[in-house]
Design a protein around this motif. Structure first.
Motif, PDB file in Angstrom:
ATOM      1  N   ARG A  52       0.759  -1.234  -0.111  1.00  0.00           N
ATOM      2  CA  ARG A  52      -0.105   0.067  -0.071  1.00  0.00           C
ATOM      3  C   ARG A  52       0.725   1.250  -0.042  1.00  0.00           C
ATOM      4  O   ARG A  52       0.658   2.224  -0.454  1.00  0.00           O
ATOM      5  CB  ARG A  52      -0.949   0.099   1.221  1.00  0.00           C
ATOM      6  CG  ARG A  52      -2.112  -0.949   0.927  1.00  0.00           C
ATOM      7  CD  ARG A  52      -3.031  -1.116   2.146  1.00  0.00           C
ATOM      8  NE  ARG A  52      -3.972  -2.047   1.789  1.00  0.00           N
ATOM      9  CZ  ARG A  52      -5.212  -1.561   1.568  1.00  0.00           C
ATOM     10  NH1 ARG A  52      -5.546  -0.336   1.511  1.00  0.00           N
ATOM     11  NH2 ARG A  52      -6.215  -2.482   1.075  1.00  0.00           N
ATOM     12  N   LEU A  57      -1.186   4.624  -1.319  1.00  0.00           N
ATOM     13  CA  LEU A  57      -2.315   4.660  -0.452  1.00  0.00           C
ATOM     14  C   LEU A  57      -1.889   5.053   1.137  1.00  0.00           C
ATOM     15  O   LEU A  57      -2.928   5.464   1.841  1.00  0.00           O
ATOM     16  CB  LEU A  57      -3.157   3.389  -0.489  1.00  0.00           C
ATOM     17  CG  LEU A  57      -3.941   3.028  -1.568  1.00  0.00           C
ATOM     18  CD1 LEU A  57      -4.208   1.771  -1.654  1.00  0.00           C
ATOM     19  CD2 LEU A  57      -4.852   4.063  -1.990  1.00  0.00           C
ATOM     20  N   ILE A  58      -0.818   4.542   1.724  1.00  0.00           N
ATOM     21  CA  ILE A  58      -0.153   5.152   2.956  1.00  0.00           C
ATOM     22  C   ILE A  58       1.174   5.495   2.777  1.00  0.00           C
ATOM     23  O   ILE A  58       1.906   5.224   1.726  1.00  0.00           O
ATOM     24  CB  ILE A  58      -0.059   3.671   3.775  1.00  0.00           C
ATOM     25  CG1 ILE A  58      -1.019   2.626   3.927  1.00  0.00           C
ATOM     26  CG2 ILE A  58       0.346   4.045   5.083  1.00  0.00           C
ATOM     27  CD1 ILE A  58      -0.977   1.252   4.390  1.00  0.00           C
ATOM     28  N   ALA A  71       4.171   8.885 -12.998  1.00  0.00           N
ATOM     29  CA  ALA A  71       3.640   9.054 -11.590  1.00  0.00           C
ATOM     30  C   ALA A  71       2.271   8.966 -11.813  1.00  0.00           C
ATOM     31  O   ALA A  71       1.550   8.894 -10.943  1.00  0.00           O
ATOM     32  CB  ALA A  71       4.072  10.265 -10.805  1.00  0.00           C
ATOM     33  N   GLY A  72       1.763   9.065 -13.160  1.00  0.00           N
ATOM     34  CA  GLY A  72       0.233   9.474 -13.103  1.00  0.00           C
ATOM     35  C   GLY A  72      -0.540   7.800 -12.631  1.00  0.00           C
ATOM     36  O   GLY A  72       0.066   6.627 -12.687  1.00  0.00           O
ATOM     37  N   PRO A  73      -1.711   8.183 -12.199  1.00  0.00           N
ATOM     38  CA  PRO A  73      -2.535   7.022 -11.864  1.00  0.00           C
ATOM     39  C   PRO A  73      -2.899   5.670 -12.948  1.00  0.00           C
ATOM     40  O   PRO A  73      -2.929   4.801 -12.437  1.00  0.00           O
ATOM     41  CB  PRO A  73      -3.673   7.494 -11.538  1.00  0.00           C
ATOM     42  CG  PRO A  73      -3.951   8.913 -11.944  1.00  0.00           C
ATOM     43  CD  PRO A  73      -2.423   9.404 -12.381  1.00  0.00           C
ATOM     44  N   LEU A  76      -0.544   2.617 -12.821  1.00  0.00           N
ATOM     45  CA  LEU A  76      -0.647   1.622 -11.439  1.00  0.00           C
ATOM     46  C   LEU A  76      -1.745   0.993 -11.589  1.00  0.00           C
ATOM     47  O   LEU A  76      -3.106   1.471 -11.693  1.00  0.00           O
ATOM     48  CB  LEU A  76      -0.505   2.461 -10.457  1.00  0.00           C
ATOM     49  CG  LEU A  76      -0.210   1.782  -9.087  1.00  0.00           C
ATOM     50  CD1 LEU A  76       1.378   1.679  -8.826  1.00  0.00           C
ATOM     51  CD2 LEU A  76      -0.667   2.318  -7.897  1.00  0.00           C
ATOM     52  N   GLY A  77      -1.839  -0.358 -11.466  1.00  0.00           N
ATOM     53  CA  GLY A  77      -3.180  -1.284 -11.183  1.00  0.00           C
ATOM     54  C   GLY A  77      -3.038  -1.615  -9.945  1.00  0.00           C
ATOM     55  O   GLY A  77      -1.903  -2.101  -9.540  1.00  0.00           O
ATOM     56  N   PHE A  78      -4.089  -2.010  -8.926  1.00  0.00           N
ATOM     57  CA  PHE A  78      -3.997  -2.554  -7.810  1.00  0.00           C
ATOM     58  C   PHE A  78      -5.171  -3.520  -7.545  1.00  0.00           C
ATOM     59  O   PHE A  78      -6.232  -3.327  -8.021  1.00  0.00           O
ATOM     60  CB  PHE A  78      -4.332  -1.506  -6.738  1.00  0.00           C
ATOM     61  CG  PHE A  78      -4.067  -1.849  -5.393  1.00  0.00           C
ATOM     62  CD1 PHE A  78      -2.540  -1.482  -4.754  1.00  0.00           C
ATOM     63  CD2 PHE A  78      -4.691  -2.557  -4.423  1.00  0.00           C
ATOM     64  CE1 PHE A  78      -2.193  -1.870  -3.609  1.00  0.00           C
ATOM     65  CE2 PHE A  78      -4.250  -3.064  -3.144  1.00  0.00           C
ATOM     66  CZ  PHE A  78      -3.168  -2.543  -2.867  1.00  0.00           C
ATOM     67  N   PHE A  80      -7.141  -6.245  -5.112  1.00  0.00           N
ATOM     68  CA  PHE A  80      -7.227  -6.368  -3.454  1.00  0.00           C
ATOM     69  C   PHE A  80      -7.606  -7.947  -3.370  1.00  0.00           C
ATOM     70  O   PHE A  80      -7.589  -8.789  -4.106  1.00  0.00           O
ATOM     71  CB  PHE A  80      -8.339  -5.463  -3.115  1.00  0.00           C
ATOM     72  CG  PHE A  80      -8.153  -4.308  -3.168  1.00  0.00           C
ATOM     73  CD1 PHE A  80      -7.784  -3.259  -2.042  1.00  0.00           C
ATOM     74  CD2 PHE A  80      -8.571  -3.352  -4.249  1.00  0.00           C
ATOM     75  CE1 PHE A  80      -7.482  -2.162  -2.226  1.00  0.00           C
ATOM     76  CE2 PHE A  80      -8.548  -2.029  -4.496  1.00  0.00           C
ATOM     77  CZ  PHE A  80      -7.898  -1.375  -3.417  1.00  0.00           C
ATOM     78  N   THR A  84     -13.717  -6.747  -4.541  1.00  0.00           N
ATOM     79  CA  THR A  84     -14.016  -5.514  -4.490  1.00  0.00           C
ATOM     80  C   THR A  84     -14.576  -4.920  -5.405  1.00  0.00           C
ATOM     81  O   THR A  84     -14.135  -3.866  -6.047  1.00  0.00           O
ATOM     82  CB  THR A  84     -12.561  -4.578  -3.974  1.00  0.00           C
ATOM     83  OG1 THR A  84     -11.700  -5.311  -3.023  1.00  0.00           O
ATOM     84  CG2 THR A  84     -12.715  -3.197  -3.544  1.00  0.00           C
ATOM     85  N   PRO A  98     -11.977   2.632 -13.658  1.00  0.00           N
ATOM     86  CA  PRO A  98     -10.730   3.349 -13.891  1.00  0.00           C
ATOM     87  C   PRO A  98     -10.643   4.527 -14.887  1.00  0.00           C
ATOM     88  O   PRO A  98     -10.305   5.449 -14.481  1.00  0.00           O
ATOM     89  CB  PRO A  98      -9.501   2.434 -13.880  1.00  0.00           C
ATOM     90  CG  PRO A  98     -10.077   1.162 -13.222  1.00  0.00           C
ATOM     91  CD  PRO A  98     -11.454   1.410 -13.503  1.00  0.00           C
ATOM     92  N   LEU A 101     -13.110   7.434 -14.198  1.00  0.00           N
ATOM     93  CA  LEU A 101     -12.481   8.148 -13.173  1.00  0.00           C
ATOM     94  C   LEU A 101     -11.735   9.064 -13.795  1.00  0.00           C
ATOM     95  O   LEU A 101     -11.259  10.152 -13.278  1.00  0.00           O
ATOM     96  CB  LEU A 101     -11.988   7.472 -12.007  1.00  0.00           C
ATOM     97  CG  LEU A 101     -13.106   6.622 -11.237  1.00  0.00           C
ATOM     98  CD1 LEU A 101     -12.260   5.966  -9.935  1.00  0.00           C
ATOM     99  CD2 LEU A 101     -13.793   7.783 -10.702  1.00  0.00           C
ATOM    100  N   GLY A 146      -7.970  -3.894 -12.958  1.00  0.00           N
ATOM    101  CA  GLY A 146      -6.458  -3.444 -12.860  1.00  0.00           C
ATOM    102  C   GLY A 146      -5.654  -2.964 -13.795  1.00  0.00           C
ATOM    103  O   GLY A 146      -4.936  -2.331 -13.925  1.00  0.00           O
TER     104      GLY A 146
END
Lengths: 252, 279
Positions: A52, A57-58, A71-73, A76-78, A80, A84, A98, A101, A146
């Motif tokens: 995370r 996220l943390i 660094a763009g969102p 990255l894929g996440f 869980f 989810t 995604p 958004l 993701g």
């Protein structure tokens, strides 16, 4: 796959929570572009926390994390531990999320989401709601979500832990196929020695209380890896090494 | 309970209803008819005067005979109930969204919503009568106060119970506050909002009736509560019962209508609206 420059580099990364718990003590680690790295350890070793932190996220309480390659969102894929998914949305809309958004146009988003669903073997299930899908299929939707932004880095947090073994094996193979085709970097958190040795090229073993890296083992076997690999002597020997490192970490 | 007698309740359907569906309708209907028959017989056998207890047949006759007056009152009560319910739904939802924007706002204002809720409406109504001239508006405000709270508290809970991992996912893709609200928090809160709405529907009717008891209306623009009071003063007990029956039927109709709305909105995804898998 360049392999030389790092996709992720962690320098002295630590995390102490507000309540004083030291979740991650001090981690120095680099992950090469296109690599498949497993973070393996007992529960409470901080592997999910580390993942995370890589995702942003943390925030780490010490050290530095560099994720190269944009660094763009969308880079990255996440995935869980649970699928989810949004229960009120169809599989296609879940995968499209995604892109929605990120402001991708509707028709393009639709086409790319359908493509991502097809890539995880769920062509024809676009209009299905999550409740109509099995656990394995839900996880496939989650993986498609993701990957829908074509990320350079896929972070997975024990994604198959809740699945039965047969489904897990099948998803393992499908994940490897996607990885070989799309050449993204994977950091895969797991507590299964067998899964880590089967999937990854490198297994980072972590120890608990406080969370830290205790061993870093290469599993330099060629891909594609199939069921033959799963029953081979070399697989067994890697499993033994990783198991040994894991038990040492827990004994210490 | 012993074995269920009769046709198997499993998957057979008749006129669109399963065996259990029919039992659900027929069994209470039989009980109701038996009770009405017993009531009618008891009244006749004991020659109970109608100003003490009229029989159901007389009540039904009165309902038909006085329909023109009662229908006007029913219309007024319905208007107030629905206006209050709509106001409660809209404001409850909007204030819940406001609460969801900041914990500080929620913590500062929620106690006042609770105070509004726990203070009996009969105690507040006289104040509202002093402040507001229009009687219809008084009734509307009272009904709204009663109906508002379950929607607010339920929706607030719903907005705050969005899946944490999904919230993380939205954060990962740098979703705006608006996107999180519109795409995640509001859909997550729908089942809660609709459950609140179902409770509020009944409460709005109760609020409208109670407020009219306190405020009174008089004249032609009177709701069902005034008809009940009026009939009571004039010892027209059958008419009192007829108005009472209308109030009950209205309450049932509101509950069924809102249950249907809830079912239609949630049927594609929410557990509460799903049949258990039988395969």
């Amino acid at each position: 796959m360049s392999g030389s420059s790092a996709a992720i580099s962690l320098e002295g990364v630590a995390k102490r929570y507000a309540n004083g718990t030291l979740a991650v003590q001090r981690v120095d680690m680099a992950v090469a572009h296109g690599d498949f790295v497993s973070l393996l350890g007992p529960s409470g070793c901080g592997k999910s926390t580390l993942l995370r932190m890589i995702a942003g996220l943390i925030q780490p309480s010490g050290g530095a994390i560099t994720v190269s390659g944009g660094a763009g969102p969308e880079a990255l894929g996440f995935v869980f531990q649970e699928p989810t998914l949004m229960p009120w949305a169809t599989a296609l809309k879940n995968v499209r999320l995604p892109l929605d958004l990120l402001g991708v146009g509707r028709s393009e988003a639709e086409a790319r989401a359908a493509e991502a669903l097809a890539s995880v073997g769920l062509k024809g299930f676009e209009a299905s709601y999550p409740r109509a899908l099995s656990g394995g299929m839900k996880m496939r939707v989650s993986i498609a979500r993701g990957l829908v932004t074509r990320p350079r880095l896929l972070l997975m947090d024990e994604p198959f832990a809740a699945l039965d073994e047969i489904t897990r094996f099948r998803l393992n193979n499908d994940l490897l196929t996607l990885w070989e085709a799309q050449k993204f970097t994977v950091v895969f958190v797991t507590h299964s020695v067998f899964e880590s040795v089967y999937l990854s090229r490198r297994v980072v073993v972590m120890g608990a209380r406080p969370g830290r890296v205790v061993a870093d083992l290469d599993v330099a076997e060629p891909y594609p890896r199939g069921e033959d690999y799963r029953t081979s002597a070399i697989y067994a020997s890697h499993t033994r090494d990783v198991s040994h490192a894991l038990h040492e970490s827990m004994a210490a | 309970m012993s074995d269920i007698v009769g046709p198997p309740l499993a998957e057979k359907t008749f006129a669109g209803l399963t065996g259990e569906g029919w039992v659900r309708i027929v069994a209470p209907a039989i009980i109701g008819l038996l009770a009405l028959a017993a009531w009618e017989i008891a009244v006749r056998v004991n020659a109970v005067p109608t100003y003490i207890l009229p029989g159901p047949i007389l009540i039904a006759q009165t309902l038909v005979k006085d329909w023109s007056t009662l229908a006007v009152s029913l219309g007024i009560t319905l208007q107030i109930t629905f206006a209050a319910l709509i106001a409660a739904a809209v404001l409850g939802l909007l204030i819940a969204i406001l609460f969801a924007q900041s914990r500080l706002i929620e913590l500062s204002l929620f106690p006042y919503a609770v105070i509004l809720q726990v203070t009996p409406i009969v105690a507040i109504a006289p104040l509202i009568i002093i402040w507001v001239d229009d009687v219809r508006l008084v009734l509307l405000i009272c009904a709204w106060i009663v109906a508002f709270f379950p929607i607010l508290s339920n929706t607030t809970l719903g907005l705050n119970s969005a899946d944490h991992n999904l919230l993380d996912l939205f954060r990962l893709y740098r979703a705006t506050r608006w996107q999180v609200l519109w795409r995640l928090r509001l859909p997550s809160s729908m089942p809660y909002f609709l459950a609140g709405l179902r409770i509020a529907g009944g409460l709005a009717l109760i609020g409208a009736i109670v407020a009219e008891f306190v405020a009174g209306t008089g004249g032609r623009a009177s709701g069902l509560a005034y008809r009940i009071l009026e009939a009571g003063y004039q010892l027209q007990i059958p008419r009192m019962f007829a108005a009472l029956v209308l109030v009950s039927l209205t309450g049932i109709a509101i509950f069924l209508a809102l249950s249907l709305v809830s079912h239609l909105l949630l049927r594609s995804w929410h557990e509460s609206a799903l049949k258990r898998d039988k395969s």
